[in-house]
Write a protein that holds these residues in place. Sequence first.
Motif, PDB file in Angstrom:
ATOM      1  N   ILE A 124      49.944 119.196  53.542  1.00 23.57           N
ATOM      2  CA  ILE A 124      51.070 118.277  52.297  1.00 23.57           C
ATOM      3  C   ILE A 124      52.107 118.999  52.692  1.00 23.57           C
ATOM      4  O   ILE A 124      53.172 118.067  52.749  1.00 23.57           O
ATOM      5  N   ILE A 155      56.514 115.855  53.494  1.00 23.82           N
ATOM      6  CA  ILE A 155      56.940 117.046  51.850  1.00 23.82           C
ATOM      7  C   ILE A 155      58.521 117.098  52.575  1.00 23.82           C
ATOM      8  O   ILE A 155      59.660 116.690  52.409  1.00 23.82           O
ATOM      9  N   PHE A 204      59.498 119.251  39.758  1.00 20.56           N
ATOM     10  CA  PHE A 204      58.184 118.653  40.289  1.00 20.56           C
ATOM     11  C   PHE A 204      57.077 118.893  39.955  1.00 20.56           C
ATOM     12  O   PHE A 204      55.978 118.109  39.437  1.00 20.56           O
ATOM     13  N   CYS A 205      56.749 120.066  39.455  1.00 21.86           N
ATOM     14  CA  CYS A 205      56.170 121.108  38.595  1.00 21.86           C
ATOM     15  C   CYS A 205      55.438 120.382  37.417  1.00 21.86           C
ATOM     16  O   CYS A 205      54.574 119.957  36.987  1.00 21.86           O
ATOM     17  N   TYR A 254      54.091 116.771  38.614  1.00 27.83           N
ATOM     18  CA  TYR A 254      52.962 116.412  39.127  1.00 27.83           C
ATOM     19  C   TYR A 254      51.846 117.148  38.411  1.00 27.83           C
ATOM     20  O   TYR A 254      50.878 116.090  37.692  1.00 27.83           O
ATOM     21  N   ALA A 306      51.143 114.260  45.222  1.00 26.00           N
ATOM     22  CA  ALA A 306      53.164 115.766  46.016  1.00 26.00           C
ATOM     23  C   ALA A 306      53.549 114.832  46.550  1.00 26.00           C
ATOM     24  O   ALA A 306      54.746 115.658  46.299  1.00 26.00           O
ATOM     25  N   THR A 340      57.520 114.014  44.529  1.00 22.93           N
ATOM     26  CA  THR A 340      58.620 114.294  45.312  1.00 22.93           C
ATOM     27  C   THR A 340      59.421 113.266  45.398  1.00 22.93           C
ATOM     28  O   THR A 340      60.843 113.237  45.374  1.00 22.93           O
TER      29      THR A 340
END
Length: 416
Positions: free
Chosen positions: A107, A111, A191-192, A195, A237, A241
């Motif tokens: 991952i 990114i 992002f958290c 996601y 992920a 992003t």
Amino acid sequence: MTMDISNLIIENLANPHELERMYRKEPEAFKKSISYAWGKNPDSQVLAVWYERLHFKETANTEKTSLFQKDFLSMGILAMLAGISTRGILHFIEQQAIAPINLVFGILPFIAAYFVYNNTPQRNVLYTLAALFLISGVYLNILPPEHKDSIILAYLHLPIFLWVLLGLAFTGNEYGIGSKRLAYLKFNGEFCILYASMAISGMMLTALTMHLFRFVGMDISEFYFENVVLFGAAALAIVATYLVSRNLKLAKNIAPYIAKIFSPLVLATLLAYLITVIWVGKNPFLDRNFLIFFNGILLSVLAVTIFSITESGTDEKKNISDYINFALIILALIIDSVALSAMVFRLSSFGITPNRLAVLGVNILIWANLIWIMLSYMRFLQNKTGPSTIQDAVTKYLPVYGFWAAFVTFTFPLIF
């Protein structure tokens, strides 16, 4: 008709009000006629201005659409590669050929590649990123497959080091600028949130799929989790992003509210918990498991505090959130001081081990960082500085965590 409007435009070159009226009445016909009229009167500044006004938007929109398609295509390719790589890594993990921690390489490098592709850094930064990712991957897999404390510590600290390395990919040539580091921290929070939101939708889809196949007497859970869920989790992920990088309003709008709601709840919960701990007589100096849990609380409070600070913005005015953040910092400092004292006691009483040394090191680093943040907050609350000094106390310290994580990852297995 175009020629008629063109003639009217030429006749009204000295009448801006009439030109504006004609444009608003028939914008498409007016736009087509401008080119013809300007060809007949190439020296007219009025027609030149109108031509640029009407065609500039078209060019800008074309460029924006092209850029959007380019970003979307790169995201799609990297998401597919992340999913395939993660599934391939899982195969080798199942064969017990490599350690499970290798999943991070399915991952994080992709990114980083997305960041680099959309904000190409100088060659020295690019070569540093590539070299450190490669060295990390090779080093991780030449470690002996043993469950020794030093090896496990390397596994635990490697993701932290790679996270800081990902920050270098995000900031690019501006890695030394505090505002870019702050933007990276904000990116992590958004992002958290994004996601997690998409992951919940994925869980609902998974549950629905499992039940549909069970109705026809088929159990596809093992296949589905290994080939679809894992692939989707890795690819998601990259998608998250991309969406955060494209300034998706959902995550950006909700993050500050989560910070404001979550901080007081964490503060109240932890105060109640610490009072209970003192009441029942739990002792982190003698109880090893409780000390580990105590350090987990410390890391959680530090994460919530940093999240709240990064989402507080640059408003010079103080509000209730600032006082809550300051209280959280004081609380975290108390927790860290107790944990630090307990670690020193255990080292002096029971000797040095990799685990004790690693925990002592991270507690010292966090303690120093909290002191810096607390002093910056005190100056802000006393109207001596602005909020940027608090944010500097957070962003300028990030490389220190990266260096410590690298030190534990690359030296502890050799030393111990």
